[in-house]
Scaffold this motif. Structure first.
Motif, PDB file in Angstrom:
ATOM      1  N   ARG A 172      35.369  54.108  47.419  1.00  0.00           N
ATOM      2  CA  ARG A 172      35.550  52.773  46.812  1.00  0.00           C
ATOM      3  C   ARG A 172      34.721  52.641  45.531  1.00  0.00           C
ATOM      4  NH1 ARG A 172      37.728  53.440  51.951  1.00  0.00           N
ATOM      5  NH2 ARG A 172      38.695  51.508  52.714  1.00  0.00           N
ATOM      6  N   TYR A 228      45.416  36.043  45.487  1.00  0.00           N
ATOM      7  CA  TYR A 228      44.032  36.365  45.170  1.00  0.00           C
ATOM      8  C   TYR A 228      43.511  35.384  44.121  1.00  0.00           C
ATOM      9  CZ  TYR A 228      44.882  40.664  47.751  1.00  0.00           C
ATOM     10  OH  TYR A 228      45.180  41.577  48.733  1.00  0.00           O
ATOM     11  N   ASP A 232      38.396  49.325  43.314  1.00  0.00           N
ATOM     12  CA  ASP A 232      37.275  49.238  44.263  1.00  0.00           C
ATOM     13  C   ASP A 232      37.661  48.608  45.604  1.00  0.00           C
ATOM     14  OD1 ASP A 232      37.610  46.583  43.627  1.00  0.00           O
ATOM     15  OD2 ASP A 232      35.589  46.288  42.830  1.00  0.00           O
ATOM     16  N   ASP A 233      38.912  48.146  45.747  1.00  0.00           N
ATOM     17  CA  ASP A 233      39.417  47.581  46.998  1.00  0.00           C
ATOM     18  C   ASP A 233      38.772  46.253  47.373  1.00  0.00           C
ATOM     19  OD1 ASP A 233      41.350  47.839  48.977  1.00  0.00           O
ATOM     20  OD2 ASP A 233      39.947  48.654  50.433  1.00  0.00           O
ATOM     21  N   ARG A 234      37.960  45.677  46.495  1.00  0.00           N
ATOM     22  CA  ARG A 234      37.292  44.421  46.820  1.00  0.00           C
ATOM     23  C   ARG A 234      37.593  43.334  45.788  1.00  0.00           C
ATOM     24  NH1 ARG A 234      33.634  48.490  47.530  1.00  0.00           N
ATOM     25  NH2 ARG A 234      32.798  48.166  45.436  1.00  0.00           N
ATOM     26  N   ASN A 235      37.510  43.697  44.536  1.00  0.00           N
ATOM     27  CA  ASN A 235      37.613  42.733  43.454  1.00  0.00           C
ATOM     28  C   ASN A 235      39.000  42.829  42.825  1.00  0.00           C
ATOM     29  OD1 ASN A 235      37.032  40.901  41.452  1.00  0.00           O
ATOM     30  ND2 ASN A 235      35.867  42.346  40.209  1.00  0.00           N
TER      31      ASN A 235
END
Length: 251
Positions: free
Chosen positions: A137, A215, A176-179
């Motif tokens: 990530r 999102y 990054d799979d988060r943001n």
């Protein structure tokens, strides 16, 4: 416009003896490549123009957490060979991914490319989080997005088939799979493509992996949706959630 997320329908067939290493679209030169042989983002692809009503098919996510998604993909490809649409698209997560081992990524890419290469028509991919994000990530790790560009194609582009325009967006720019965000650069590109598509007068569809309207960082209602309304987008389809769901129609 209609807004949907996709789910996979699919049986086993024999592998070819010499599997291709890239998608048919890459092998046939449908995508413009840079000097290193990687697909260039933001291009407009001229699809074949069939002398009839255009029919496209869309394959949803292949990744499942386990290899049992592959037989369903194979069955879907066999079904599509009988249905013979004018083009086949997907909404991302072509491979299991999330590895730090390029050889593992290549093996999974080989498997997917071999199966979709059995199609009798052009196949246009969409990049999903499983396809481009490192198992660490780490947003600075471009190993797998670079591999995607050389094996599958661009991560955002448009395809013109007869009068129809199908636009593929990239929903994992941050790697990054988060943001989850939608960059201003990609938004400006989308605006330009929509302006061009509107002058052609045909139907407009947008495909992506993650449903970006869900999102908050994207600010879809203010930054993106008004563009779709202004330029007459007919349909928006995403994947990622692994369940068929139709959002209420808007505008």
């Amino acid at each position: 416009m209609n807004v949907l997320t996709c789910v996979l329908l699919t049986m086993m067939v024999t592998l070819q003896q010499s599997p291709p290493t890239r998608t048919k679209a890459m092998e046939d030169g449908l995508f413009e490549l840079d000097a290193e042989g990687a697909a260039i983002d933001g291009q407009v692809v001229k699809g074949k123009s069939p002398p009839k009503k255009v029919r496209i098919a869309i394959l949803p996510d292949r990744s499942t957490g386990k290899p049992w998604g592959i037989p369903y993909l194979e069955t879907a490809v066999e079904d599509l060979k009988r249905l013979n649409p004018d083009a086949v698209f997907c909404v991302g997560d072509l491979i299991q991914g999330y590895t730090s081992d390029p050889k593992q990524w290549d093996r999974e890419a080989d498997e997917y490319i071999e199966i979709v290469s059995r199609l009798k028509t052009d196949f246009y991919p969409t990049a999903g989080n499983h396809d481009v994000i490192s198992g660490r990530r780490d947003p600075s790790d471009r190993t797998f997005i670079d591999r995607y560009h050389t094996r599958f194609g661009p991560v955002h582009y448009a395809v013109e088939i007869d009068e129809a325009t199908i636009i593929i967006l990239f929903s994992d720019e941050m790697l990054d799979d988060r943001n989850v965000q939608f960059s201003e650069a990609q938004r400006i590109w989308l605006k330009e493509i929509l302006e061009h598509a509107q002058t052609r007068g045909g139907p407009i569809a947008i495909l992506m992996h993650r449903p970006l309207w869900r999102y908050s960082n994207v600010d879809w209602d203010n930054r993106v949706h008004p563009l779709l309304v202004k330029h007459g987008v007919d349909l928006v389809i995403a994947g990622h959630f692994h369940s068929l769901h139709k959002e209420p129609d808007r505008d």
